[in-house]
Design a protein around this motif. Structure first.
Motif: not given
Length: 444
Positions: A50-66
């Motif tokens: 989950v933390l990895l997904e949040v980090f990768v999504a933040w790198l891609k979009t700059g938005d907190l995923l959850i």
């Protein structure tokens, strides 16, 4: 010779089991009691992904995923779905053992790789039909709709599970009990569930040739959509071949809009788990004649008199692709409060599962009730319900008592005093909120 259940999994094993990459040699056991509780041991690996997904999504979009409201609700649903395991063995496994002990006609060797792979295919085939029936039979949909109630699609969504679905799913695996030993089944029923965790993500887009065989994030995104082209498609667990064989496969196309066709717009965990049952009862009560009443229960969720068995999908509400998830604004301070309280109850939850064998049934029941009360109360706060203040005040008082008498302990012993102060101030705050609300009601 039977392997004994291991303590902790290695990082390699914990990671590989989420992707069904454990070998027959390291996951074969002669007795079902020796099979590790892989799902229970997966918690730290869930958190890591989950933390990895949040980090990768933040790198891609700059938005907190959850979002805290949705993510907390999903995690709460997952916790509630596992609480019955504190009291009884999984219904899927216990019923399987019963059929094996009384009716099996052939005993395949538990330590054979052929048996392991046969069980892999058998469990996944059974899951396909469990899943398909859960969408095509209204009574079973009442349980399964929990998993589809989130309007977001991330790894926390995978944990939004139903507490009642096992009441019917066990039936579909019983033919395997005629030949496959329970210890082998007990491994694969867990791995099949664990595999489906990582496919709940938008971070992974396409897996190339593997898309032909495996259930992937792309295929499963379609399954979670409420777009017309998504409904009742892609039921596979680990493999997508069953959908291709039985005509229920659809590739990912237009932007997927997630959630139920009729969103529930609540984060109250009891409503998320059980709201469909009163609706089903209401529909059954309104239906005229025994034929229509039985059809309400055993036909599709959108069935109506004069409609096909699965209803008319043309009547599904139109989805434009611009729909925004239900995400009401609420104070950052309350978000932080819910976050802290959820971490505290998560600690109680993990301790309870780790020490249940050392506790009396009454103690386990007491702590289970406290966990349910906490998750319910936090849902009221997230929903900004008028009942939130009184329930949260009551919960904080109970929490103080449990701390004081040693029934529960803080996440870290160094924080014991700080935790008690925090809970005491919380009880005082919510008590004042109760009086404030009462005063306003009298004025009006």
């Amino acid at each position: 010779m039977a392997r004994e259940e291991s303590g902790d999994l290695t990082v390699s094993q914990g990671t590989r089991m989420l992707f069904y990459l454990m070998t027959p040699n390291e996951t074969s056991f002669s007795d079902v009691d020796g099979v590790p509780r892989y799902v229970q041991k997966a918690t730290p690996f869930f958190v890591g992904l989950v933390l990895l997904e949040v980090f990768v999504a933040w790198l891609k979009t700059g938005d907190l995923l959850i979002k805290i409201n949705d993510g907390t609700t999903s995690l709460a649903a997952g916790m509630i779905s596992r609480l019955p395991h504190l009291f009884v063995r999984s219904l899927e496994v216990s019923s399987y053992i019963y059929v094996w002990n009384n009716f099996h006609i052939l005993e395949l060797p538990w330590d054979s790789a052929w048996t392991w792979w046969l069980a892999f295919l058998g469990v996944d085939f059974g899951y396909y039909w469990v899943h398909r029936f859960a969408h095509e039979v209204n009574l079973l949909w009442a349980a399964h709709q929990v998993h589809h109630s989130s309007e977001y699609y991330n790894l926390t969504t995978a944990l939004r599970q139903s507490v009642t679905q096992q009441c019917a799913s066990w039936v579909f695996y019983l033919p395997m009990a005629l030949i496959v030993p329970p210890s082998v089944f007990a491994v694969h029923i867990q791995f099949n569930l664990l595999y489906q965790f990582w496919i709940h993500t938008e971070v992974v887009r396409d897996l190339g040739p593997l898309e032909w065989i495996l259930n992937t994030p792309s295929h499963h995104r379609v399954h979670h959509g409420r777009n017309l082209y998504c409904i009742d498609r892609n039921y596979g667990g680990t493999l997508i071949i069953w959908d291709r064989l039985f005509g229920t496969f659809t590739p990912e196309g237009d932007k997927v809009v997630y959630g139920l066709t009729h969103p529930i717009n609540t984060f109250d965990i009891m409503s998320v788990q059980f709201h469909y049952y009163p609706y089903l009862w209401e529909q059954w009560h309104k239906a005229e004649g025994i034929g229509n009443k039985l059809s309400i229960i055993f036909k599709g969720p959108s069935w109506a008199p004069g409609k096909p068995r699965l209803g008319d999908h043309a009547e599904v509400p139109v989805v434009t692709g611009d729909e925004l998830p239900h995400n009401p604004r609420w104070a950052p301070a309350l978000q932080l409060y819910v976050h802290i309280q959820f971490l505290l109850v998560l600690g109680v939850y993990n301790d309870l599962f780790a020490t249940q064998h050392m506790l009396s049934q009454m103690t386990v029941l007491l702590l289970t009730g406290y966990i349910l009360l906490t998750l319910t109360s936090l849902g009221y706060i997230i929903d900004q319900s008028p009942n939130a203040a009184v329930w949260e005040m009551l919960r904080c008082l109970i929490m103080m008592a449990l701390y004081r008498f040693g029934w529960i302990s803080p996440l870290m012993s160094q924080l014991a005093f700080a935790t008690e102060v925090f809970v005491s101030l919380s009880a005082l705050y919510w008590g004042l909120q109760c009086f404030t609300q009462t005063g306003k009601e009298k004025i009006h």
